[in-house]
Scaffold this active site. Structure first.
Site, PDB file in Angstrom:
ATOM      1  CE  LYS A   1     -34.287  52.531 -13.875  1.00  0.00           C
ATOM      2  NZ  LYS A   1     -35.001  51.224 -14.364  1.00  0.00           N
TER       3      LYS A   1
HETATM    4  C1  LIG Z   1     -35.490  50.381 -15.312  1.00  0.00           C
HETATM    5  C2  LIG Z   1     -37.198  49.947 -15.461  1.00  0.00           C
HETATM    6  C3  LIG Z   1     -37.549  48.556 -15.315  1.00  0.00           C
HETATM    7  C4  LIG Z   1     -36.502  47.503 -15.453  1.00  0.00           C
HETATM    8  O1  LIG Z   1     -35.536  47.323 -14.695  1.00  0.00           O
HETATM    9  P1  LIG Z   1     -34.163  46.454 -14.663  1.00  0.00           P
HETATM   10  O2  LIG Z   1     -33.561  46.341 -13.365  1.00  0.00           O
HETATM   11  O3  LIG Z   1     -33.377  46.996 -15.735  1.00  0.00           O
HETATM   12  O4  LIG Z   1     -34.977  45.047 -15.063  1.00  0.00           O
HETATM   13  C5  LIG Z   1     -38.870  48.347 -15.131  1.00  0.00           C
HETATM   14  N1  LIG Z   1     -39.519  49.345 -15.006  1.00  0.00           N
HETATM   15  C6  LIG Z   1     -39.120  50.629 -15.115  1.00  0.00           C
HETATM   16  C7  LIG Z   1     -40.319  51.490 -15.151  1.00  0.00           C
HETATM   17  C8  LIG Z   1     -37.910  51.047 -15.237  1.00  0.00           C
HETATM   18  O5  LIG Z   1     -37.612  52.457 -15.242  1.00  0.00           O
END
Ligand SMILES: *Cc1c(COP(=O)(O)O)cnc(C)c1O
Length: 374
Positions: free
Chosen positions: A181
């Site tokens: 991210k």
């Molecule tokens: C990465 C992601 C999540 C989950 O995030 P985590 O921190 O891995 O639990 C939820 N929604 C979207 C759209 C994502 O891309």
């Protein structure tokens, strides 16, 4: 791969911060988490932030705080990571999908309006690929039908909607600091919200329902604690907060760099008949988390084969959630129910997009996409 799909941008500032954090008496949740929460809330324009273990936890805890349980319906897009829908199942609720907009890939307010029933309790729009969802329309629906509006901002720390920052929208906003991210500590997440009483409830829900956290239990004079409701273990530790803090001030510059790459891609792919790019509406500022192109689903996998053969790392965001084996079998979803999500999910490819890409690497991706024979 000549161009890996993703490389992180953490460096000396983060190394220094981790070493400093290891000198603290508290490794778990403490002063550094509080410092991060305050800075992060200011960055996204929200009154309060709570650090958690991941965005999945953030979504789960917000749904619990909103009182979602057995028999409640929550509307989510099918074009998202499975976590958005799974969090509803974790509370015993039913994820109800509504189709996305063909041009942006974001949840369609009209489709949501059509999916509302007397059992609907909440909506979770995703700011997909970093492009803010249609907040005004969702806020109006939430008001009209008395629904909780929870945003999945896993892709969108830096976005803006009609000049408002992402943490200013909705009742709750959930963020991910997962490895790929824009803001990352490997695994991490946060919730932002307006209401202070709900913040305290969320803090408890993410700490087993206990009346005091670890740091306050082990520091100073001993005090008895109690457990007042059933919660989960979702608290963010200091060592991870330490990794996040130095990144915040670099985020605007990193977004500029991704934005420049996206513009090059958009210009270079504009005339190609075998793909389309998704639109970023003029009234939003996208956080530019992922750059996706959409092929005809019949040739998508061949496009992937040729891009991989040219040394380009790619991924797919996302094959629609309702078509996974589990959702088909457990909830009865079928192909054909959400045509736009299926067309994008079946045809999409995400290209490399990160500030460490060199100009040559951007050109390598552009050349490979332009050289596709489909
Ligand atoms: C990465 C992601 C999540 C989950 O995030 P985590 O921190 O891995 O639990 C939820 N929604 C979207 C759209 C994502 O891309």
């Amino acid at each position: 791969m000549k161009v890996p799909f993703y490389l992180h941008h953490l460096g000396d500032a983060e190394k220094h911060a981790i070493v400093e954090a290891l000198g603290d008496p508290i490794l778990s949740t403490g002063a550094r988490v509080k410092d991060f929460e305050e800075r992060f809330a200011r960055f996204v324009g929200a009154p309060h932030a709570l650090g958690v273990t991941h965005c999945t936890a953030a979504l789960h805890a917000c749904l619990l705080a909103a009182g979602i349980g057995e028999g409640d319906e929550v509307i989510v897009p099918p074009l998202t990571f499975i976590a958005t829908a799974n969090a509803v199942l974790h509370c015993g609720g039913k994820p109800v999908f509504a189709d996305v907009d063909r041009d942006t890939g974001n949840l369609s307010p009209d489709a949501v309006a059509a999916a509302i029933t007397p059992r609907t309790r909440a909506i979770i729009p995703v700011h997909l690929y970093g492009t803010p969802a249609e907040h005004d329309a969702f806020a109006a629906l939430a008001r009209q039908h008395n629904l909780t509006l929870i945003y999945d901002a896993a892709h969108c720390v830096e976005g803006q909607y009609r000049g408002r920052r992402i943490g200013e929208l909705g009742d709750f906003t959930c963020y991910s600091f997962y490895a790929t991210k824009n803001l990352t500590c490997g695994e991490g997440g946060a919730i932002t919200l307006k209401d202070e009483a709900t913040l305290e409830r969320l803090r408890r829900l993410t700490l087993h329902g206990m009346t005091s956290g670890g740091a306050s239990r082990f520091q100073g004079a001993y005090k008895h604690w109690d457990m007042v409701e059933l919660g989960w273990k979702y608290n963010l530790p200091n060592v991870l907060a330490a990794l996040l803090i130095p990144q915040l001030e670099r985020l605007p510059g990193l977004l500029e760099q991704r934005e420049a790459i996206c513009r090059q891609y958009e210009e270079a792919f504009a005339g190609l008949g075998y793909l389309r790019t998704l639109k970023v509406p003029a009234h939003v500022r996208s956080a530019r988390h992922l750059f996706t192109v959409v092929f005809d689903p019949a040739v998508r996998d061949e496009a992937i084969r040729q891009l991989n053969a040219a040394g380009i790392g790619i991924t797919v965001n996302y094959r629609p959630v309702h078509l996974t084996q589990y959702y088909r079998e457990a909830l009865g979803y079928r192909e054909g129910m959400y045509p736009h999500a299926e067309a994008i999910g079946g045809g999409t490819v995400s290209l490399p997009l990160y500030p460490r890409m060199s100009p040559e690497q951007v050109q390598t991706v552009i050349s490979a996409v332009r050289a596709l024979r489909l």
